[in-house]
Design a protein around this motif. Structure first.
Motif, PDB file in Angstrom:
ATOM      1  N   LEU A 132       0.885  -1.161   0.000  1.00 48.91           N
ATOM      2  CA  LEU A 132       0.000   0.000   0.000  1.00 48.91           C
ATOM      3  C   LEU A 132       0.923   1.211   0.000  1.00 48.91           C
ATOM      4  N   VAL A 133       1.072   1.859  -1.130  1.00 48.18           N
ATOM      5  CA  VAL A 133       2.180   2.782  -1.358  1.00 48.18           C
ATOM      6  C   VAL A 133       1.766   4.243  -1.210  1.00 48.18           C
ATOM      7  N   THR A 134       2.516   4.971  -0.392  1.00 42.71           N
ATOM      8  CA  THR A 134       2.411   6.421  -0.335  1.00 42.71           C
ATOM      9  C   THR A 134       3.522   6.993  -1.202  1.00 42.71           C
ATOM     10  N   VAL A 135       3.130   7.646  -2.286  1.00 44.61           N
ATOM     11  CA  VAL A 135       4.063   8.210  -3.256  1.00 44.61           C
ATOM     12  C   VAL A 135       4.294   9.671  -2.880  1.00 44.61           C
ATOM     13  N   ALA A 136       5.474   9.979  -2.364  1.00 48.68           N
ATOM     14  CA  ALA A 136       5.757  11.319  -1.848  1.00 48.68           C
ATOM     15  C   ALA A 136       6.769  12.038  -2.729  1.00 48.68           C
ATOM     16  N   ASP A 137       6.436  13.265  -3.107  1.00 42.27           N
ATOM     17  CA  ASP A 137       7.351  14.066  -3.916  1.00 42.27           C
ATOM     18  C   ASP A 137       6.852  15.502  -3.924  1.00 42.27           C
ATOM     19  N   ILE A 138       7.770  16.441  -4.085  1.00 43.39           N
ATOM     20  CA  ILE A 138       7.370  17.839  -4.220  1.00 43.39           C
ATOM     21  C   ILE A 138       6.719  18.095  -5.573  1.00 43.39           C
ATOM     22  N   ASP A 139       7.003  17.217  -6.541  1.00 42.59           N
ATOM     23  CA  ASP A 139       6.398  17.272  -7.870  1.00 42.59           C
ATOM     24  C   ASP A 139       5.055  16.546  -7.809  1.00 42.59           C
ATOM     25  N   GLU A 140       3.993  17.294  -7.568  1.00 41.22           N
ATOM     26  CA  GLU A 140       2.684  16.691  -7.341  1.00 41.22           C
ATOM     27  C   GLU A 140       2.165  15.962  -8.580  1.00 41.22           C
ATOM     28  N   GLU A 141       2.351  16.542  -9.754  1.00 45.88           N
ATOM     29  CA  GLU A 141       1.879  15.908 -10.971  1.00 45.88           C
ATOM     30  C   GLU A 141       2.640  14.614 -11.248  1.00 45.88           C
ATOM     31  N   GLY A 142       3.952  14.640 -11.065  1.00 42.80           N
ATOM     32  CA  GLY A 142       4.743  13.425 -11.241  1.00 42.80           C
ATOM     33  C   GLY A 142       4.331  12.338 -10.265  1.00 42.80           C
ATOM     34  N   ALA A 143       4.029  12.735  -9.018  1.00 38.18           N
ATOM     35  CA  ALA A 143       3.574  11.763  -8.020  1.00 38.18           C
ATOM     36  C   ALA A 143       2.258  11.130  -8.444  1.00 38.18           C
ATOM     37  N   ARG A 144       1.345  11.934  -8.992  1.00 39.62           N
ATOM     38  CA  ARG A 144       0.064  11.397  -9.442  1.00 39.62           C
ATOM     39  C   ARG A 144       0.262  10.408 -10.593  1.00 39.62           C
ATOM     40  N   GLN A 145       1.205  10.718 -11.465  1.00 49.53           N
ATOM     41  CA  GLN A 145       1.474   9.800 -12.570  1.00 49.53           C
ATOM     42  C   GLN A 145       2.022   8.461 -12.063  1.00 49.53           C
ATOM     43  N   THR A 146       2.846   8.523 -11.030  1.00 52.97           N
ATOM     44  CA  THR A 146       3.346   7.285 -10.432  1.00 52.97           C
ATOM     45  C   THR A 146       2.202   6.476  -9.835  1.00 52.97           C
ATOM     46  N   VAL A 147       1.290   7.154  -9.143  1.00 54.32           N
ATOM     47  CA  VAL A 147       0.122   6.474  -8.575  1.00 54.32           C
ATOM     48  C   VAL A 147      -0.701   5.814  -9.682  1.00 54.32           C
ATOM     49  N   GLU A 148      -0.881   6.516 -10.779  1.00 58.14           N
ATOM     50  CA  GLU A 148      -1.638   5.948 -11.894  1.00 58.14           C
ATOM     51  C   GLU A 148      -0.948   4.688 -12.432  1.00 58.14           C
ATOM     52  N   ALA A 149       0.382   4.721 -12.501  1.00 57.64           N
ATOM     53  CA  ALA A 149       1.122   3.547 -12.981  1.00 57.64           C
ATOM     54  C   ALA A 149       0.949   2.367 -12.024  1.00 57.64           C
ATOM     55  N   LYS A 207      -1.640   1.858  -9.973  1.00 59.95           N
ATOM     56  CA  LYS A 207      -3.023   1.385 -10.072  1.00 59.95           C
ATOM     57  C   LYS A 207      -3.268   0.630 -11.377  1.00 59.95           C
ATOM     58  N   ALA A 208      -2.590   1.049 -12.442  1.00 60.43           N
ATOM     59  CA  ALA A 208      -2.734   0.354 -13.719  1.00 60.43           C
ATOM     60  C   ALA A 208      -2.251  -1.085 -13.626  1.00 60.43           C
ATOM     61  N   GLY A 209      -1.305  -1.323 -12.711  1.00 58.65           N
ATOM     62  CA  GLY A 209      -0.806  -2.676 -12.496  1.00 58.65           C
ATOM     63  C   GLY A 209      -1.567  -3.435 -11.429  1.00 58.65           C
ATOM     64  N   GLY A 210      -2.684  -2.875 -10.986  1.00 61.11           N
ATOM     65  CA  GLY A 210      -3.506  -3.552  -9.982  1.00 61.11           C
ATOM     66  C   GLY A 210      -3.135  -3.232  -8.554  1.00 61.11           C
ATOM     67  N   GLY A 211      -2.252  -2.260  -8.348  1.00 63.54           N
ATOM     68  CA  GLY A 211      -1.809  -1.927  -7.012  1.00 63.54           C
ATOM     69  C   GLY A 211      -2.641  -0.845  -6.349  1.00 63.54           C
ATOM     70  N   VAL A 212      -2.279  -0.549  -5.108  1.00 61.18           N
ATOM     71  CA  VAL A 212      -2.955   0.464  -4.299  1.00 61.18           C
ATOM     72  C   VAL A 212      -1.947   1.546  -3.940  1.00 61.18           C
ATOM     73  N   ALA A 213      -2.297   2.811  -4.175  1.00 59.60           N
ATOM     74  CA  ALA A 213      -1.347   3.889  -3.907  1.00 59.60           C
ATOM     75  C   ALA A 213      -2.080   5.206  -3.748  1.00 59.60           C
ATOM     76  N   ARG A 214      -1.388   6.140  -3.116  1.00 55.33           N
ATOM     77  CA  ARG A 214      -1.886   7.495  -2.940  1.00 55.33           C
ATOM     78  C   ARG A 214      -0.716   8.454  -3.106  1.00 55.33           C
ATOM     79  N   ALA A 215      -0.990   9.626  -3.648  1.00 53.57           N
ATOM     80  CA  ALA A 215       0.057  10.634  -3.822  1.00 53.57           C
ATOM     81  C   ALA A 215       0.036  11.601  -2.649  1.00 53.57           C
ATOM     82  N   ARG A 216       1.207  12.045  -2.248  1.00 53.13           N
ATOM     83  CA  ARG A 216       1.323  13.023  -1.179  1.00 53.13           C
ATOM     84  C   ARG A 216       2.394  14.046  -1.564  1.00 53.13           C
ATOM     85  N   ARG A 217       1.972  15.285  -1.817  1.00 57.26           N
ATOM     86  CA  ARG A 217       2.947  16.330  -2.100  1.00 57.26           C
ATOM     87  C   ARG A 217       3.743  16.595  -0.835  1.00 57.26           C
ATOM     88  N   THR A 218       5.076  16.445  -0.930  1.00 58.96           N
ATOM     89  CA  THR A 218       5.911  16.558   0.256  1.00 58.96           C
ATOM     90  C   THR A 218       7.219  17.255  -0.067  1.00 58.96           C
TER      91      THR A 218
END
Length: 266
Positions: free
Chosen positions: A47-64, A66-77
């Motif tokens: 269950l992945v928390t994707v943290a980065d100051i690049d909010e859009e890049g973090a969202r793209q990682t979350v989408e990747a 989820k596309a593989g069937g995983g669970v994730a959330r983005a957190r601007r940090t």
């Protein structure tokens, strides 16, 4: 994630993924090594928390993920901001529990700067983003890990913390600090169920290292020391991180796993 009992199997069963239902935080996860590592954690059931100051890049990682069937959330940090890092850890715990794994991966550094040419703002930003961020992540994650019976920390160091590279003073100092801090955490918290190791990448082709690949003199210096004859890819480091974070390395702490194509022995 509690420490394993003696004799417990270290290899996951075929029906269970390696990080099933474990709460994992990856910083600097908007691209490069961080993105690849986060995606692979997701693929293994984390269950992945994707943290980065690049909010859009973090969202793209979350989408990747989820596309593989995983669970994730983005957190601007902003990993250099204590309150932002505290909120990152608290948010991951509220959403997914734990955290069970913390991968401190974010960094920043100026290229082509020996000490005398490094400005004070460059020095402070490098130390804050590359070293203090590791301190902050550990400071806020460790109490939660201890309360749950244990956890794993994997810090991204660098071969630059082990051997010299031209005009890279602030980065080398910061990564050397990451290596020392890794050992300190392993020493202080091992008996409380915390394992802490570092992975030290060599030359890896990522968006962040693009300036290195465009600096021909530096590139020639580095590639001339690669015994395997080529730069690495983010997947090479991601596999090492998952090994260090997983039960397969349960008897390993305070160590640095070098993944560098032979750079250090050349």
């Amino acid at each position: 994630m509690a420490a394993l009992e003696p004799g417990r199997a270290t290899v996951p069963s075929p029906s269970r993924r390696r990080f099933e239902d474990r709460s994992v935080i990856v910083t600097g996860a908007a691209s490069g090594i961080g993105r690849e590592t986060a995606v692979r954690f997701g693929r293994e059931g984390a269950l992945v928390t994707v943290a980065d100051i690049d909010e859009e890049g973090a969202r793209q990682t979350v989408e990747a993920i989820k596309a593989g069937g995983g669970v994730a959330r983005a957190r601007r940090t902003d990993v250099s901001d204590p309150e932002a890092v505290r909120a990152m850890v608290d948010g991951a715990a509220e959403a997914y529990g734990g955290p069970h794994v913390l991968h401190n991966n974010a960094y920043w550094a100026p290229l082509g700067r020996p000490v005398a040419d490094t400005t004070l703002p460059e020095w402070h930003r490098t130390i804050d983003t590359t070293l203090m961020s590791v301190f902050l992540g550990c400071k806020y994650a460790i109490p939660r890990m201890v309360a749950e019976g244990g956890g794993v920390i994997v810090n991204t160091a660098s071969t630059a913390g082990l051997v010299a590279s031209p005009s890279f003073a602030a980065y080398m100092a910061a990564k050397g600090g990451v290596l020392a801090l890794t050992r300190s955490i392993a020493f202080d918290y091992g008996k409380q169920g915390i394992r802490c190791n570092a992975v030290a990448p060599g030359l890896i082709r990522t968006p962040a290292t693009d300036p290195v690949f465009r600096d021909q003199d530096r590139l020639d210096f580095l590639t001339g020391k690669l015994l395997l004859g080529h730069a690495g890819e983010p997947k090479d480091i991601a596999e090492a991180v998952l090994y260090l974070a997983g039960d397969e390395s349960r008897f390993m702490t305070g160590q640095t796993l070098v993944v560098d194509g032979g750079r250090l022995i050349a």
